[in-house]
Write a protein that holds these residues in place. Structure first.
Motif, PDB file in Angstrom:
ATOM      1  N   THR A 145     -51.211 -75.229   7.084  1.00 47.02           N
ATOM      2  CA  THR A 145     -49.940 -74.507   6.966  1.00 47.02           C
ATOM      3  C   THR A 145     -49.928 -73.740   5.647  1.00 47.02           C
ATOM      4  O   THR A 145     -50.756 -73.979   4.764  1.00 47.02           O
ATOM      5  N   GLY A 146     -48.968 -72.821   5.522  1.00 48.46           N
ATOM      6  CA  GLY A 146     -48.747 -72.164   4.249  1.00 48.46           C
ATOM      7  C   GLY A 146     -49.847 -71.224   3.793  1.00 48.46           C
ATOM      8  O   GLY A 146     -49.951 -70.920   2.602  1.00 48.46           O
ATOM      9  N   ARG A 147     -50.639 -70.734   4.705  1.00 51.37           N
ATOM     10  CA  ARG A 147     -51.760 -69.870   4.326  1.00 51.37           C
ATOM     11  C   ARG A 147     -52.275 -69.127   5.559  1.00 51.37           C
ATOM     12  O   ARG A 147     -51.719 -69.278   6.670  1.00 51.37           O
ATOM     13  N   LEU A 148     -53.324 -68.337   5.398  1.00 52.85           N
ATOM     14  CA  LEU A 148     -54.059 -67.837   6.558  1.00 52.85           C
ATOM     15  C   LEU A 148     -54.856 -69.012   7.106  1.00 52.85           C
ATOM     16  O   LEU A 148     -55.742 -69.542   6.431  1.00 52.85           O
ATOM     17  N   VAL A 149     -54.531 -69.444   8.316  1.00 54.72           N
ATOM     18  CA  VAL A 149     -55.132 -70.653   8.878  1.00 54.72           C
ATOM     19  C   VAL A 149     -56.208 -70.265   9.890  1.00 54.72           C
ATOM     20  O   VAL A 149     -55.934 -69.535  10.850  1.00 54.72           O
ATOM     21  N   PRO A 150     -57.449 -70.730   9.694  1.00 52.94           N
ATOM     22  CA  PRO A 150     -58.538 -70.365  10.606  1.00 52.94           C
ATOM     23  C   PRO A 150     -58.404 -71.054  11.965  1.00 52.94           C
ATOM     24  O   PRO A 150     -58.094 -72.245  12.043  1.00 52.94           O
ATOM     25  N   ILE A 151     -58.633 -70.278  13.020  1.00 56.28           N
ATOM     26  CA  ILE A 151     -58.665 -70.812  14.389  1.00 56.28           C
ATOM     27  C   ILE A 151     -60.100 -70.668  14.877  1.00 56.28           C
ATOM     28  O   ILE A 151     -60.661 -69.565  14.875  1.00 56.28           O
ATOM     29  N   TYR A 152     -60.693 -71.782  15.311  1.00 57.22           N
ATOM     30  CA  TYR A 152     -62.118 -71.811  15.636  1.00 57.22           C
ATOM     31  C   TYR A 152     -62.363 -71.879  17.145  1.00 57.22           C
ATOM     32  O   TYR A 152     -61.499 -72.330  17.902  1.00 57.22           O
ATOM     33  N   PRO A 153     -63.558 -71.483  17.581  1.00 56.20           N
ATOM     34  CA  PRO A 153     -63.975 -71.812  18.954  1.00 56.20           C
ATOM     35  C   PRO A 153     -63.948 -73.335  19.107  1.00 56.20           C
ATOM     36  O   PRO A 153     -64.480 -74.050  18.251  1.00 56.20           O
ATOM     37  N   GLU A 154     -63.319 -73.828  20.172  1.00 59.83           N
ATOM     38  CA  GLU A 154     -63.108 -75.261  20.341  1.00 59.83           C
ATOM     39  C   GLU A 154     -63.788 -75.755  21.615  1.00 59.83           C
ATOM     40  O   GLU A 154     -64.269 -74.980  22.438  1.00 59.83           O
ATOM     41  N   THR A 155     -63.815 -77.049  21.774  1.00 60.80           N
ATOM     42  CA  THR A 155     -64.233 -77.673  23.020  1.00 60.80           C
ATOM     43  C   THR A 155     -63.402 -78.935  23.192  1.00 60.80           C
ATOM     44  O   THR A 155     -62.663 -79.330  22.271  1.00 60.80           O
ATOM     45  N   LYS A 156     -63.480 -79.548  24.341  1.00 58.60           N
ATOM     46  CA  LYS A 156     -62.655 -80.721  24.610  1.00 58.60           C
ATOM     47  C   LYS A 156     -62.918 -81.806  23.575  1.00 58.60           C
ATOM     48  O   LYS A 156     -64.056 -82.219  23.366  1.00 58.60           O
ATOM     49  N   GLY A 157     -61.845 -82.267  22.923  1.00 58.98           N
ATOM     50  CA  GLY A 157     -61.977 -83.328  21.933  1.00 58.98           C
ATOM     51  C   GLY A 157     -62.274 -82.831  20.530  1.00 58.98           C
ATOM     52  O   GLY A 157     -62.333 -83.631  19.591  1.00 58.98           O
ATOM     53  N   ILE A 158     -62.473 -81.513  20.360  1.00 56.15           N
ATOM     54  CA  ILE A 158     -62.726 -80.927  19.044  1.00 56.15           C
ATOM     55  C   ILE A 158     -61.727 -79.794  18.851  1.00 56.15           C
ATOM     56  O   ILE A 158     -61.852 -78.720  19.449  1.00 56.15           O
ATOM     57  N   SER A 159     -60.712 -80.046  18.032  1.00 57.26           N
ATOM     58  CA  SER A 159     -59.666 -79.050  17.810  1.00 57.26           C
ATOM     59  C   SER A 159     -59.939 -78.258  16.536  1.00 57.26           C
ATOM     60  O   SER A 159     -60.728 -78.668  15.678  1.00 57.26           O
ATOM     61  N   SER A 160     -59.261 -77.139  16.403  1.00 54.60           N
ATOM     62  CA  SER A 160     -59.378 -76.348  15.178  1.00 54.60           C
ATOM     63  C   SER A 160     -58.925 -77.165  13.970  1.00 54.60           C
ATOM     64  O   SER A 160     -59.508 -77.059  12.882  1.00 54.60           O
ATOM     65  N   LYS A 161     -57.888 -77.970  14.162  1.00 57.61           N
ATOM     66  CA  LYS A 161     -57.372 -78.781  13.054  1.00 57.61           C
ATOM     67  C   LYS A 161     -58.435 -79.760  12.563  1.00 57.61           C
ATOM     68  O   LYS A 161     -58.635 -79.931  11.351  1.00 57.61           O
ATOM     69  N   TRP A 162     -59.136 -80.383  13.501  1.00 58.73           N
ATOM     70  CA  TRP A 162     -60.201 -81.331  13.137  1.00 58.73           C
ATOM     71  C   TRP A 162     -61.343 -80.599  12.443  1.00 58.73           C
ATOM     72  O   TRP A 162     -61.869 -81.059  11.428  1.00 58.73           O
ATOM     73  N   LEU A 163     -61.718 -79.432  12.981  1.00 54.99           N
ATOM     74  CA  LEU A 163     -62.803 -78.653  12.384  1.00 54.99           C
ATOM     75  C   LEU A 163     -62.442 -78.210  10.966  1.00 54.99           C
ATOM     76  O   LEU A 163     -63.275 -78.241  10.057  1.00 54.99           O
ATOM     77  N   ARG A 164     -61.190 -77.790  10.781  1.00 52.83           N
ATOM     78  CA  ARG A 164     -60.747 -77.365   9.456  1.00 52.83           C
ATOM     79  C   ARG A 164     -60.968 -78.486   8.435  1.00 52.83           C
ATOM     80  O   ARG A 164     -61.485 -78.255   7.334  1.00 52.83           O
TER      81      ARG A 164
END
Length: 675
Positions: A145-164
């Motif tokens: 939050t509070g910034r430019l937040v990266p959104i990544y290519p995801e797969t089941k069980g791997i979210s952008s939040k987890w990757l970040r």
């Protein structure tokens, strides 16, 4: 810690996530860092709750006053999570759906930061499904939050939040291990970010400008390393390998006599290619050249001249083609050219065994059989080499002692892609078609003109005594593609309902080689007026009397494949036609298909396909050995030219740059270009 080490957390492998990460092609810490964002959410606007306005995308910070799960009315499965967040200026309701864990994640009394779009309802302002994170202290980094937040290519069980979170941890814990392998002068000359800063900014940018600058640095690295690895491989080939030096001056008159005896005059491009190849053959460094030419541009004749020189020098030659149809075509062409002047030309395929001595052997994968032996192999020619694996290409070369190697392709590849994929090869281009060839008139045919189109085809066949191809994407209709024309079903329909008074044949990939050849020979001899086929006829079929090719579901083919199919006609002196049929209304104005009506050069069509669809797999090739680009694009000619320029400059002193040399040796970049 080596960034190329397998991923661990706390010294333990990430077993639970390894299978999921493999789907994203993440195996090492470096793979994590090069798993780049596909976009950014702008949550940089931070506001007090009391100043919020509907429609804003903002970040707010406050304390959780309420946090609870509720079942939706009348539904004991679906839930809604509600929380009330407040700061010194007011309160706002937050809602999520079917995420019951959130109530425990943000308990009452916790300080959190949330980002999302402010909505106005009857109850007042609220934010639905916001991103959130706990604020542990004022100095803690904000990732979600509070910034430019990266959104990544995801797969089941791997979210952008987890990757970040994982990428942030790697940068914090191991950032000191990121050594910049790019020479300082290259960085300064191009005003690039340092590698560590580029990785930091591409994942957690201060602004979109800094994110772009970071991605540009990473894109340059990819193309630069590809170019440098290609140059190195090309240099190693020339330094380490000694081949057979062919005498040219002694046999120049015989070469000239062969060329003058041809039933046509070589084009300027053919003559240039012949000279380039003969120059290579006259040295003791094994030739490693790619001959790229449009459909019908005369590559086989150029190859035949090279094989004739090998024969005159007492060496054997071999030409390997990916299909039996194409091998047969090459065999007939080369035999007709060279057998009258004493050269023994033989063929070996899955259905044809080798029994006699030969000077030139044409064949398919059957040539790789250990029983096929050469006494003095001096020249290897591989047609459509991208259809063979690296091991297969190696086997055929190993049947001789460092033979010269010529690879040929009719696959239209943009020059920028060719320079990257085949940078370790010398390149020759056949740019023109033979002078007597007429342009193939090409039309995109709407559904309303299908029946008139059939009548026109019938009229052309009867009045001009010509023949036609009708191409369908599949052999049999599948349940998932009922609307796609299937060759077998279309053959029945055309035979009974559309062209009952014409003779039709059916060709597809499930037929055995002998059956295919029988059908093609019947078509060539005029036993069939129309050949209904799958794209198996894409390469290697030369029917001079065929003047019409009709392609069903044209929108499902790449431009390169359409162009190759179009090249099946126009081989004689009659005017030829290509009809692109589509039942998809959206395709009638497709710039790709419309391009087929006005562009006749494979190179121009390849550039158009690259521009419209990106590199992907547009050229009908798997790009063996070429790593997938993370940030760069083959269509980025500006960066590609800079990368090539810098690679050329730095190569002569590569041994001075230890980190760069190690980078090339220890990564996939050392295997980028096909041999």
């Amino acid at each position: 810690m080596n960034l190329q080490s397998p991923i661990t957390m706390g010294g333990r492998p990430l077993k639970m996530f390894s299978t999921r990460l493999e789907k994203l092609e993440i195996f090492t810490f470096e793979d994590f860092l090069l798993h780049l964002p596909s976009r950014y959410e702008d949550f940089s606007l931070i506001s007090k709750i009391g100043r919020l306005q509907a429609g804003e995308t903002v970040t707010i910070k406050g304390k959780v006053q309420e946090s609870k799960n509720q079942y939706l009315r009348g539904n004991r499965i679906k839930t809604i999570q509600k929380a009330v967040l407040s700061d010194e200026t007011g309160s706002i309701e937050l809602t999520w759906f079917n995420q019951p864990f959130i109530v425990k994640a943000i308990p009452v009394g916790s300080d959190i930061s949330v980002s999302g779009k402010v909505e106005l309802s009857k109850k007042g302002l609220s934010i639905s499904s916001p991103d959130y994170e706990i604020i542990f202290n004022e100095k803690s980094d904000s990732l979600h939050t509070g910034r430019l937040v990266p959104i990544y290519p995801e797969t089941k069980g791997i979210s952008s939040k987890w990757l970040r979170r994982q990428i942030h941890n790697i940068l914090v814990q191991y950032g000191a291990n990121i050594k910049d392998y790019l020479p300082v002068e290259v960085i300064k000359r191009n005003n690039f970010l340092d590698l560590h800063d580029a990785l930091q900014e591409v994942h957690f940018p201060k602004s979109l400008v800094s994110a772009t600058n970071a991605r540009n640095r990473i894109a340059f690295d990819e193309l630069f390393l590809l170019q440098l690895a290609s140059i190195k491989k090309r240099s190693d080939w020339k330094i380490k390998k000694k081949g057979h030096k062919f005498e040219i001056t002694k046999y120049q008159k015989k070469i000239d006599n062969l060329i003058s005896s041809l039933p046509f005059i070589l084009t300027d491009s053919q003559q240039i290619a012949v000279n380039e190849i003969l120059t290579n053959l006259s040295t003791d460094q094994p030739m490693n050249r790619l001959l790229q030419g449009d459909v019908g541009s005369g590559k086989t004749v150029v190859g035949a001249i090279a094989m004739y020189l090998a024969y005159l020098n007492g060496f054997q030659s071999v030409l390997m083609a990916p299909t039996e149809i194409l091998a047969e075509q090459h065999f007939e062409t080369i035999k007709n050219l060279l057998e009258p002047i004493g050269v023994r030309v033989k063929i070996v395929t899955g259905s044809k065994k080798l029994t006699d001595e030969f000077d030139i052997l044409i064949g398919t994968h059957a040539i790789l059989n250990e029983k096929v032996l050469f006494s003095k192999l001096g020249l290897v020619i591989i047609d459509e080499q991208q259809r063979f694996g690296v091991n297969q290409r190696g086997i055929i070369r190993d049947k001789g002692e460092n033979p010269h190697l010529l690879t040929m392709t009719a696959t239209p590849i943009p020059r920028t892609v060719a320079l990257t994929m085949y940078g370790n090869l010398d390149l020759s281009y056949l740019k023109e078609l033979p002078k007597n060839r007429k342009l193939i008139k090409t039309w995109l045919v709407p559904p309303v003109k299908r029946d008139p189109g059939y009548l026109w085809i019938k009229k052309e066949i009867i009045e001009n005594k010509s023949q036609a191809f009708i191409i369908c994407p599949f052999i049999e209709e599948s349940e998932s593609m009922q609307t796609i024309k299937a060759a077998a079903k279309e053959y029945e329909k055309l035979s009974k309902d559309i062209f009952p008074d014409l003779k039709l044949g059916l060709l597809h990939g499930k037929l055995k080689g002998k059956e295919k050849n029988e059908i093609l020979n019947k078509f060539r001899s005029g036993d069939f007026d129309i050949l209904v086929s799958t794209p198996v006829v894409e390469v290697g079929i030369d029917i001079p009397n065929a003047t019409i090719i009709m392609i069903e579901a044209a929108e499902r083919f790449g431009l390169a494949q359409l162009h190759q199919l179009r090249g099946r006609v126009g081989r004689g002196d009659k005017q030829s036609y290509c009809l692109l049929f589509t039942d998809n209304p959206n395709s009638l104005h497709s710039p790709r298909l419309k391009g087929m009506e006005t562009l006749y050069s494979g190179a121009e069509l390849a550039e158009l396909d690259l521009k419209l669809r990106g590199p992907g797999n547009l050229y009908g090739i798997a790009q063996h050995g070429v790593p997938k680009l993370k940030a760069a694009s083959f269509s980025d000619t500006h960066t590609l030219h800079i990368a090539k320029r810098e690679a050329d400059k730095i190569f002569s002193e590569l041994n001075k740059h230890i980190l760069l040399s190690e980078k090339i040796e220890n990564t996939a970049y050392s295997h980028v270009s096909p041999d």
